[in-house]
Design a protein around this motif. Structure first.
Motif, PDB file in Angstrom:
ATOM      1  N   GLY A 156      15.635 -58.131  25.468  1.00 20.42           N
ATOM      2  CA  GLY A 156      15.146 -57.076  26.329  1.00 20.42           C
ATOM      3  C   GLY A 156      15.585 -55.693  25.937  1.00 20.42           C
ATOM      4  N   ALA A 157      16.764 -55.563  25.332  1.00 19.01           N
ATOM      5  CA  ALA A 157      17.254 -54.237  24.967  1.00 19.01           C
ATOM      6  C   ALA A 157      16.354 -53.562  23.952  1.00 19.01           C
ATOM      7  CB  ALA A 157      18.676 -54.327  24.406  1.00 19.01           C
ATOM      8  N   GLY A 158      15.522 -54.313  23.251  1.00 12.01           N
ATOM      9  CA  GLY A 158      14.628 -53.731  22.269  1.00 12.01           C
ATOM     10  C   GLY A 158      13.547 -52.876  22.895  1.00 12.01           C
ATOM     11  N   ARG A 159      13.399 -52.901  24.222  1.00 14.92           N
ATOM     12  CA  ARG A 159      12.334 -52.146  24.867  1.00 14.92           C
ATOM     13  C   ARG A 159      12.800 -50.785  25.350  1.00 14.92           C
ATOM     14  NH1 ARG A 159      11.705 -57.495  25.984  1.00 14.92           N
ATOM     15  NH2 ARG A 159       9.656 -58.372  25.593  1.00 14.92           N
ATOM     16  N   ARG A 160      14.087 -50.466  25.130  1.00 15.05           N
ATOM     17  CA  ARG A 160      14.529 -49.136  25.481  1.00 15.05           C
ATOM     18  C   ARG A 160      14.026 -48.141  24.446  1.00 15.05           C
ATOM     19  NH1 ARG A 160      19.595 -51.631  25.832  1.00 15.05           N
ATOM     20  NH2 ARG A 160      20.337 -50.299  24.151  1.00 15.05           N
ATOM     21  N   GLY A 161      14.346 -46.891  24.643  1.00 10.92           N
ATOM     22  CA  GLY A 161      13.940 -45.885  23.684  1.00 10.92           C
ATOM     23  C   GLY A 161      13.355 -44.664  24.346  1.00 10.92           C
ATOM     24  N   GLY A 162      13.328 -44.658  25.686  1.00 14.01           N
ATOM     25  CA  GLY A 162      12.805 -43.499  26.379  1.00 14.01           C
ATOM     26  C   GLY A 162      11.293 -43.482  26.327  1.00 14.01           C
ATOM     27  N   ASP A 163      10.728 -42.339  26.702  1.00 11.31           N
ATOM     28  CA  ASP A 163       9.284 -42.172  26.658  1.00 11.31           C
ATOM     29  C   ASP A 163       8.882 -41.824  25.235  1.00 11.31           C
ATOM     30  OD1 ASP A 163       9.116 -42.643  29.372  1.00 11.31           O
ATOM     31  OD2 ASP A 163       9.444 -40.529  29.872  1.00 11.31           O
ATOM     32  N   VAL A 164       8.386 -42.796  24.521  1.00 15.80           N
ATOM     33  CA  VAL A 164       7.997 -42.608  23.132  1.00 15.80           C
ATOM     34  C   VAL A 164       6.560 -43.089  22.970  1.00 15.80           C
ATOM     35  CG1 VAL A 164       8.993 -44.839  22.507  1.00 15.80           C
ATOM     36  CG2 VAL A 164       8.538 -43.162  20.730  1.00 15.80           C
ATOM     37  N   THR A 165       5.762 -42.322  22.262  1.00 16.79           N
ATOM     38  CA  THR A 165       4.361 -42.665  22.081  1.00 16.79           C
ATOM     39  C   THR A 165       4.169 -43.540  20.847  1.00 16.79           C
ATOM     40  OG1 THR A 165       3.906 -40.720  20.713  1.00 16.79           O
ATOM     41  CG2 THR A 165       3.736 -40.452  23.119  1.00 16.79           C
ATOM     42  N   GLU A 166       3.002 -44.160  20.781  1.00 19.73           N
ATOM     43  CA  GLU A 166       2.691 -44.998  19.631  1.00 19.73           C
ATOM     44  C   GLU A 166       2.640 -44.173  18.347  1.00 19.73           C
ATOM     45  OE1 GLU A 166       2.352 -48.292  17.610  1.00 19.73           O
ATOM     46  OE2 GLU A 166       2.404 -48.356  19.805  1.00 19.73           O
ATOM     47  N   ALA A 167       2.172 -42.928  18.438  1.00 13.31           N
ATOM     48  CA  ALA A 167       2.113 -42.065  17.249  1.00 13.31           C
ATOM     49  C   ALA A 167       3.512 -41.765  16.718  1.00 13.31           C
ATOM     50  CB  ALA A 167       1.383 -40.768  17.589  1.00 13.31           C
ATOM     51  N   GLU A 168       4.463 -41.538  17.620  1.00 12.42           N
ATOM     52  CA  GLU A 168       5.843 -41.266  17.200  1.00 12.42           C
ATOM     53  C   GLU A 168       6.462 -42.487  16.535  1.00 12.42           C
ATOM     54  OE1 GLU A 168       7.345 -37.971  20.465  1.00 12.42           O
ATOM     55  OE2 GLU A 168       7.239 -40.081  21.064  1.00 12.42           O
ATOM     56  N   VAL A 169       6.224 -43.649  17.137  1.00 10.95           N
ATOM     57  CA  VAL A 169       6.764 -44.880  16.554  1.00 10.95           C
ATOM     58  C   VAL A 169       6.120 -45.149  15.200  1.00 10.95           C
ATOM     59  CG1 VAL A 169       6.997 -47.370  16.857  1.00 10.95           C
ATOM     60  CG2 VAL A 169       7.317 -45.850  18.807  1.00 10.95           C
ATOM     61  N   ALA A 170       4.813 -44.906  15.095  1.00 11.37           N
ATOM     62  CA  ALA A 170       4.120 -45.130  13.815  1.00 11.37           C
ATOM     63  C   ALA A 170       4.676 -44.216  12.733  1.00 11.37           C
ATOM     64  CB  ALA A 170       2.625 -44.901  13.995  1.00 11.37           C
ATOM     65  N   LYS A 171       5.001 -42.987  13.086  1.00  8.61           N
ATOM     66  CA  LYS A 171       5.576 -42.053  12.111  1.00  8.61           C
ATOM     67  C   LYS A 171       6.930 -42.545  11.623  1.00  8.61           C
ATOM     68  CE  LYS A 171       6.996 -37.217  11.590  1.00  8.61           C
ATOM     69  NZ  LYS A 171       7.104 -35.890  12.263  1.00  8.61           N
TER      70      LYS A 171
ATOM     71  N   ALA B  89      11.624 -56.308  10.597  1.00 12.98           N
ATOM     72  CA  ALA B  89      11.956 -55.750  11.902  1.00 12.98           C
ATOM     73  C   ALA B  89      11.349 -54.363  12.083  1.00 12.98           C
ATOM     74  CB  ALA B  89      13.479 -55.693  12.082  1.00 12.98           C
ATOM     75  N   VAL B  90      11.372 -53.550  11.018  1.00 12.59           N
ATOM     76  CA  VAL B  90      10.784 -52.208  11.100  1.00 12.59           C
ATOM     77  C   VAL B  90       9.270 -52.299  11.251  1.00 12.59           C
ATOM     78  CG1 VAL B  90      10.372 -50.084   9.801  1.00 12.59           C
ATOM     79  CG2 VAL B  90      12.652 -51.099   9.844  1.00 12.59           C
ATOM     80  N   ALA B  91       8.642 -53.233  10.546  1.00 13.50           N
ATOM     81  CA  ALA B  91       7.189 -53.369  10.616  1.00 13.50           C
ATOM     82  C   ALA B  91       6.716 -53.764  12.011  1.00 13.50           C
ATOM     83  CB  ALA B  91       6.712 -54.397   9.593  1.00 13.50           C
TER      84      ALA B  91
ATOM     85  N   ARG C 130       7.974 -45.636  11.729  1.00 11.43           N
ATOM     86  CA  ARG C 130       7.752 -46.890  11.001  1.00 11.43           C
ATOM     87  C   ARG C 130       7.342 -46.612   9.555  1.00 11.43           C
ATOM     88  NH1 ARG C 130       4.451 -49.167  14.482  1.00 11.43           N
ATOM     89  NH2 ARG C 130       2.560 -48.428  13.452  1.00 11.43           N
ATOM     90  N   ARG C 131       6.417 -45.677   9.351  1.00 15.70           N
ATOM     91  CA  ARG C 131       5.994 -45.337   7.984  1.00 15.70           C
ATOM     92  C   ARG C 131       7.146 -44.756   7.178  1.00 15.70           C
ATOM     93  NH1 ARG C 131       1.413 -43.374  10.735  1.00 15.70           N
ATOM     94  NH2 ARG C 131       2.268 -41.261  10.634  1.00 15.70           N
ATOM     95  N   MET C 132       7.925 -43.900   7.806  1.00 18.10           N
ATOM     96  CA  MET C 132       9.039 -43.279   7.099  1.00 18.10           C
ATOM     97  C   MET C 132      10.068 -44.328   6.658  1.00 18.10           C
ATOM     98  SD  MET C 132      11.818 -40.526   8.535  1.00 18.10           S
ATOM     99  CE  MET C 132      12.429 -41.732   9.731  1.00 18.10           C
TER     100      MET C 132
END
Length: 452
Positions: free
Chosen positions: A7-22, A282-284, A24-26
């Motif tokens: 469950g702790a993997g769902r933290r991270g604050g208010d983050v959008t899919e675009a931010e996560v995708a950026k 895990a990053v993917a 992830r690519r990096m």
């Protein structure tokens, strides 16, 4: 530590899919070596040496050449990428990347040079230019015309020693020769794992090389080796997501199982690529719903890496082949160290006849006929999961013919039917049980059979 897996993997604050995708690519770019890392741990001197050579070409227009030498996985490519990134602000220039494993001929190298320099439309003209040196000069001439001036070109030659295998070493000779001229500033950066690379160069090529060698060594300590992963997974910023991501990375790296595997990789070969690949899966899987790394995904990667090559081979065998493996396992438990296909099939058929096996989907699991089972047995022999009972079964004639020993003959040289040739299973009992545990498509009764 166990709490960070789920469950702790769902933290991270208010983050959008675009931010996560950026992010992830990096991170994937760093993990797979496509992007320059935030820092090359323990290689500051090597980065500075390569950067100085490249900067002389980019800023001052001088021709230069350098070869980066070091063990595989020590960070040679990362050193070059970091140096290029640092020197890139010095002025406008072009970077051409070649690999000795890919560009196996001068023609392939020339076409890719033309493509990377945005002169692919003139590749036919380059091909008609005559010698390789004339063709490359034509490409650079097209580049100068397109740029409206002279822009430096940096050639990065991965697997430099393989490029030295080209006939007459025309590619290396031409590049080193151009690096000594004033027409187009050229910098040649070779990357190789061979410490004797200078001995591979022809005399005329060696005379045009600057003889600059930059040596890259593996991580000096386990802490530095772990820092390679920490740096590759670093996310900049002071946002809640960035802070929690860095905290999660620290938690995962300090987990005993992960730390033990990193230590094992360090003790074996200090290969940074093998270390970074542990975190790629895990990053993917990062998403807006689960923006932080999951320990479970990292542990799965560790389990996959820890599995023997033999277990990876048998992981995808068919259910019939798996049943024959269990039948051989049953014969071994019964005291038979050697057996033939007839004995294995008889064991398989007797068990299947005594049990009504219902598959998870509701269909009955049938008993395969002997010819089909024999093909499955031959597939196991081809995978070397099953081998002849004697290593010299077939003798040199069959070995020369490239045929499998089981199908070639017997120890006495007689052409006995292959159904009666004695074989042995090359899996330990614990490996058979582990194979059953890893498969989700195995009926319960087959699992019980393996455990009896």
């Amino acid at each position: 530590m166990a709490g960070i897996a789920a469950g702790a993997g769902r933290r991270g604050g208010d983050v959008t899919e675009a931010e996560v995708a950026k992010v992830r690519r990096m991170l994937l770019g760093r993990l797979y070596g496509r992007a320059a890392p935030a820092e090359v741990v323990g290689q500051a001197a090597a980065v500075a040496a390569v950067e100085a050579v490249v900067r002389q070409t980019v800023e001052s227009g001088e021709g230069n050449s350098v070869v980066v030498v070091g063990p595989r996985g020590s960070g040679k490519t990362a050193v070059v990428q970091q140096a290029l990134a640092a020197a890139g602000s010095g002025g406008r220039h072009h970077v051409v990347r070649l690999s000795g494993f890919v560009h196996t001929s001068d023609g392939l190298a020339l076409r890719d040079i033309a493509r990377q320099l945005l002169a692919a439309q003139d590749a036919e003209g380059a091909g008609a230019a005559g010698t390789f040196a004339e063709a490359l000069a034509y490409v650079l001439g097209v580049l100068r015309a397109a740029d409206g001036g002279v822009a430096p070109v940096v050639f990065v030659l991965e697997e430099f020693d393989q490029l030295a295998q080209h006939p007459k070493q025309a590619l290396l000779y031409t590049l080193f020769d151009m690096a000594q001229r004033a027409q187009t500033p050229v910098c040649v950066v070779g990357v190789t794992a061979r410490v004797d690379v200078m001995d591979l160069l022809e005399k005329r090529v060696k005379s045009r090389f600057s003889h600059r060698l930059v040596h890259v060594h593996g991580a000096a300590s386990l802490e530095a080796f772990t820092d390679i992963a920490r740096t590759a997974l670093h996310v900049d910023g002071d946002s809640q997501f960035a802070r929690q991501f860095r905290q999660r990375v620290e938690e995962i790296l300090s987990t005993p199982a992960v730390a033990a595997h990193i230590a094992a990789v360090y003790e074996i070969d200090k290969d940074a690529r093998q270390l970074l690949q542990l975190f790629a899966a895990a990053v993917a899987r990062l998403t807006a719903a689960e923006p932080l790394l999951c320990l479970e995904h990292v542990q799965r990667s560790i389990a996959h890496e820890a599995a023997s090559g033999k277990m990876r081979v048998v992981g995808g065998i068919s259910l019939l082949e798996l049943s024959l493996v269990v039948a051989m396992h049953s014969l071994v438990r019964g005291g038979s160290s050697k057996y033939n296909f007839e004995m294995v099939y008889d064991e398989y058929k007797q068990f299947m006849s005594r049990h009504v096996i219902a598959a998870a989907g509701g269909g009955a699991m049938k008993i395969y006929k002997k010819p089909v089972a024999l093909k499955a047995m031959e597939a196991l022999v081809a995978l070397e999961v099953v081998r002849p009972a004697g290593l010299s079964v077939a003798g040199p004639t069959a070995a020369a013919a490239g045929r499998n020993d089981l199908l070639a003959g017997t120890a006495a040289g007689a052409r006995a039917p292959k159904e009666y040739r004695m074989v042995q299973l090359m899996l330990e009992p614990a490996q058979v049980l582990a194979l059953m545990a890893d498969r989700t498509d195995v009926p319960v009764v087959i699992r019980r059979w393996a455990q009896q």
